[in-house]
Design a protein around this motif. Structure first.
Motif, short mmCIF file in Angstrom:
data_model
loop_
_atom_site.label_atom_id
_atom_site.label_comp_id
_atom_site.label_asym_id
_atom_site.label_seq_id
_atom_site.Cartn_x
_atom_site.Cartn_y
_atom_site.Cartn_z
N HIS A 103 0.79 -1.23 0.00
CA HIS A 103 0.00 0.00 0.00
C HIS A 103 0.82 1.28 0.00
O HIS A 103 0.27 2.37 -0.18
N GLY A 104 2.13 1.15 0.24
CA GLY A 104 2.97 2.35 0.28
C GLY A 104 2.68 3.17 1.52
O GLY A 104 2.44 2.63 2.61
N THR A 105 2.67 4.49 1.39
CA THR A 105 2.41 5.38 2.51
C THR A 105 0.91 5.66 2.62
O THR A 105 0.29 6.13 1.67
N VAL A 106 0.35 5.36 3.80
CA VAL A 106 -1.09 5.55 4.00
C VAL A 106 -1.36 6.26 5.32
O VAL A 106 -0.61 6.11 6.29
N THR A 107 -2.43 7.04 5.34
CA THR A 107 -2.90 7.63 6.58
C THR A 107 -3.72 6.59 7.34
O THR A 107 -4.02 5.50 6.81
N PHE A 108 -4.12 6.94 8.55
CA PHE A 108 -4.96 6.05 9.36
C PHE A 108 -6.27 5.74 8.64
O PHE A 108 -6.68 4.58 8.53
N GLU A 109 -6.92 6.77 8.12
CA GLU A 109 -8.18 6.56 7.41
C GLU A 109 -7.99 5.71 6.17
O GLU A 109 -8.78 4.79 5.91
N GLU A 110 -6.94 5.98 5.41
CA GLU A 110 -6.66 5.19 4.21
C GLU A 110 -6.33 3.75 4.57
O GLU A 110 -6.70 2.82 3.84
N ALA A 111 -5.66 3.56 5.71
CA ALA A 111 -5.31 2.20 6.15
C ALA A 111 -6.56 1.38 6.44
O ALA A 111 -6.63 0.19 6.13
N LEU A 112 -7.59 2.04 7.02
CA LEU A 112 -8.84 1.33 7.27
C LEU A 112 -9.58 1.09 5.95
O LEU A 112 -10.14 0.01 5.74
N ASN A 113 -9.54 2.09 5.06
CA ASN A 113 -10.19 1.94 3.75
C ASN A 113 -9.68 0.72 3.01
O ASN A 113 -10.47 -0.12 2.54
N CYS A 114 -8.37 0.62 2.89
CA CYS A 114 -7.77 -0.47 2.10
C CYS A 114 -7.44 -1.69 2.95
O CYS A 114 -6.89 -2.66 2.46
N SER A 115 -7.80 -1.62 4.25
CA SER A 115 -7.61 -2.73 5.17
C SER A 115 -6.16 -3.17 5.24
O SER A 115 -5.84 -4.36 5.13
N CYS A 116 -5.28 -2.21 5.47
CA CYS A 116 -3.84 -2.48 5.48
C CYS A 116 -3.42 -3.20 6.76
O CYS A 116 -3.47 -2.64 7.85
N ASN A 117 -3.02 -4.44 6.62
CA ASN A 117 -2.57 -5.23 7.76
C ASN A 117 -1.32 -4.64 8.40
O ASN A 117 -1.16 -4.67 9.62
N SER A 118 -0.40 -4.13 7.57
CA SER A 118 0.85 -3.59 8.09
C SER A 118 0.59 -2.44 9.05
O SER A 118 1.15 -2.38 10.15
N ALA A 119 -0.28 -1.52 8.65
CA ALA A 119 -0.58 -0.37 9.49
C ALA A 119 -1.30 -0.78 10.78
O ALA A 119 -0.94 -0.34 11.87
N PHE A 120 -2.28 -1.67 10.65
CA PHE A 120 -3.05 -2.03 11.84
C PHE A 120 -2.29 -2.95 12.78
O PHE A 120 -2.52 -2.93 13.99
N ALA A 121 -1.36 -3.73 12.26
CA ALA A 121 -0.49 -4.53 13.14
C ALA A 121 0.41 -3.60 13.94
O ALA A 121 0.65 -3.82 15.14
N GLN A 122 0.90 -2.55 13.29
CA GLN A 122 1.75 -1.57 13.98
C GLN A 122 0.94 -0.83 15.05
O GLN A 122 1.41 -0.62 16.17
N ILE A 123 -0.29 -0.45 14.71
CA ILE A 123 -1.15 0.25 15.66
C ILE A 123 -1.47 -0.65 16.86
O ILE A 123 -1.44 -0.20 18.01
N ALA A 124 -1.76 -1.91 16.60
CA ALA A 124 -2.06 -2.86 17.67
C ALA A 124 -0.87 -3.01 18.61
O ALA A 124 -1.03 -3.07 19.84
N GLY A 125 0.31 -3.07 18.04
CA GLY A 125 1.52 -3.19 18.85
C GLY A 125 1.72 -1.98 19.74
O GLY A 125 2.15 -2.10 20.90
N GLU A 126 1.42 -0.80 19.22
CA GLU A 126 1.55 0.43 20.01
C GLU A 126 0.49 0.49 21.11
O GLU A 126 0.77 0.93 22.23
N LEU A 127 -0.70 0.05 20.82
CA LEU A 127 -1.78 0.07 21.82
C LEU A 127 -1.49 -0.90 22.97
O LEU A 127 -1.72 -0.60 24.13
N GLY A 128 -1.02 -2.08 22.62
CA GLY A 128 -0.76 -3.10 23.62
C GLY A 128 -2.01 -3.90 24.00
O GLY A 128 -3.14 -3.52 23.68
#
Length: 454
Positions: free
Chosen positions: A242-267
């Motif tokens: 997906h290249g560079t994506v914002t949070f909203e774009e990550a949800l739009n395209c269902s980017c696993n890379s972005a959401f895995a990173q977010i999950a790791g930060e949340l804990g």
């Protein structure tokens, strides 16, 4: 004299014992009267364990779904209606234990504590379901296993509840209990209320909720997707680069890379708290059906990679479709949700109300600001990525899911969400088992069902 006294004493004891036994018997009869009266051995209601007498059942439009006449139980003349409403009505032998004909035997039989069962009483039950809409959902599944649910998130009325596989109650397959091909697997289970499925990317709505509430700069962040996310102790594979994506774009395209990173930060703690906030971990009482609780459990010392997989809806997470539909309804309704139900009322022959459903708060409490933000994000999914053209004149907010289930099987296809139109207040869920992509397979099911609502 002593002999007489002794006899009097014995008689008194026997009388006391008799009185005590009579009291116990009467108490037992009154406390268990309903249970005794409604046993399948009662020939006033059952014949060889099969329900023959009971009140009439109608859908919301007055379509007759079931009735009794001259000691026989009858059902709709339309085979597809019989199949599409089977799991709500229940079969007449009780194999589908959570069906109306099992859970509402008292009301359907006209039972009262004083007069017992009166098989001649013609109680009428009105459902909130639209039988023809259920047929539309059943046909849209095209024989595939899965479930479809639609409810009014303002009132709680379920208008569509379909579970597949199903069967015609008047022509039950003879090999239903002996077939080993798997085509009847779970046929007695109402998948909407009691199914459990890997949620896939629909769970990103939970991770997104946690991010909105806990990561202050989430909307100004960007994420890099190279097709995978390396957590340091393992990799999470994405569905694309997906290249560079914002949070909203990550949800739009269902980017696993972005959401895995977010999950790791949340804990684990914040992800778990968000899951609990959605209400999906609870069991609900929907017209005497106890729904199955969804399961989200992160083991102590979980690896960052597994935490990433959990954040994108894989790992060991299992979600109940009813609870996901309820969560979508809460977002649509400003953060609070009404418990869905499908029985409107039961009335006697003289019009007296025997049973009436009431609007009940489900207990889900998402802040109005978070609900508003989530609504915007889910609207963006449809408007900017899936395409409004797929859903005709409907203005939908939603999230698809393509849930990997292993064993070389196709993924489960999900589509969840709600209508943004205040005059069309419906939340929905569709799961099509082993169908493939969520948008391509569950999306058209919902499009057909929602466009058929009158």
């Amino acid at each position: 004299m002593k002999t007489i006294n002794k006899r009097v004493f014995i008689i008194a004891v026997l009388a006391a014992l008799f009185t005590a036994a009579a009291v116990v018997l009467v108490f037992s009869i009154f406390t268990h009267a309903e249970e005794y009266a409604l046993k399948t051995a009662n020939n006033h209601l059952f014949s060889h364990g099969v329900l023959t007498s009971g009140g009439d059942i109608y859908d919301k439009n007055g379509e007759v779904l079931s009735y009794s006449k001259d000691g026989e139980r009858y059902y709709s003349d339309d085979k597809n209606i019989r199949k599409a409403t089977l799991h709500i009505l229940g079969d007449n032998s009780g194999f589908i234990s959570d069906g109306i004909q099992s859970n509402f035997k008292k009301e359907l039989s006209g039972y009262s504590l004083i007069f017992g069962v009166n098989a001649e009483d013609k109680n009428s039950m009105k459902l909130t379901l639209d039988a023809k809409l259920c047929v539309t959902a059943y046909n849209a599944l095209e024989g595939r296993k899965g479930t479809v649910g639609v409810y009014n998130y303002k009132t709680g009325e379920i208008i569509c509840a379909v579970s597949s596989p199903t069967f015609d109650i008047l022509n039950k397959p003879g090999d239903i209990n002996s077939d080993d091909t798997g085509k009847y697997d779970g046929i007695y289970i109402n998948r909407l209320f009691n199914g459990l499925y890997v949620p896939g990317s629909t769970f990103k709505t939970v991770t997104a909720l946690a991010a909105v509430e806990n990561i202050g700069d989430i909307f100004t962040r960007t994420f890099e997707c190279t097709g995978e996310y390396d957590s340091g102790d393992g990799k999470v594979i994405c569905n694309d680069v997906h290249g560079t994506v914002t949070f909203e774009e990550a949800l739009n395209c269902s980017c696993n890379s972005a959401f895995a990173q977010i999950a790791g930060e949340l804990g684990s703690e914040k992800l778990t708290a968000a899951f609990e906030q959605t209400g999906m971990g609870k069991s609900y009482d929907s017209d005497r059906v106890s729904t199955t609780s969804s399961r989200f459990k992160l083991s102590e010392g979980i690896s960052k990679a597994d935490l990433g997989w959990a954040g994108i809806g894989q790992y060991t997470t299992l979600i109940n479709p009813y609870s996901m539909m309820l969560y979508m309804g809460a977002i649509a309704n400003g953060g609070k949700s009404v418990t869905p139900y499908f029985v409107d009322s039961v009335s006697g022959e003289k019009g007296n109300i025997v049973y009436k459903n009431e609007k009940k708060d489900s207990g889900i409490n998402i802040s109005p600001s978070t609900a508003s933000t989530m609504k915007t994000l889910l609207r963006s999914d449809v408007e900017n990525y899936y395409g409004d053209y797929r859903f005709g004149d409907l203005t939908l907010c939603g999230k698809t899911g393509t849930a990997e289930v292993g064993d070389n099987k196709k993924p489960h296809a999900w589509f969840v969400g709600f209508s943004q139109d205040e005059n069309f207040p419906y939340a929905f869920v569709a799961v099509v088992e082993n169908a493939g992509g969520g948008l391509a397979n569950a999306g058209p099911v919902i499009a057909k069902v929602l466009s058929s609502i009158e």
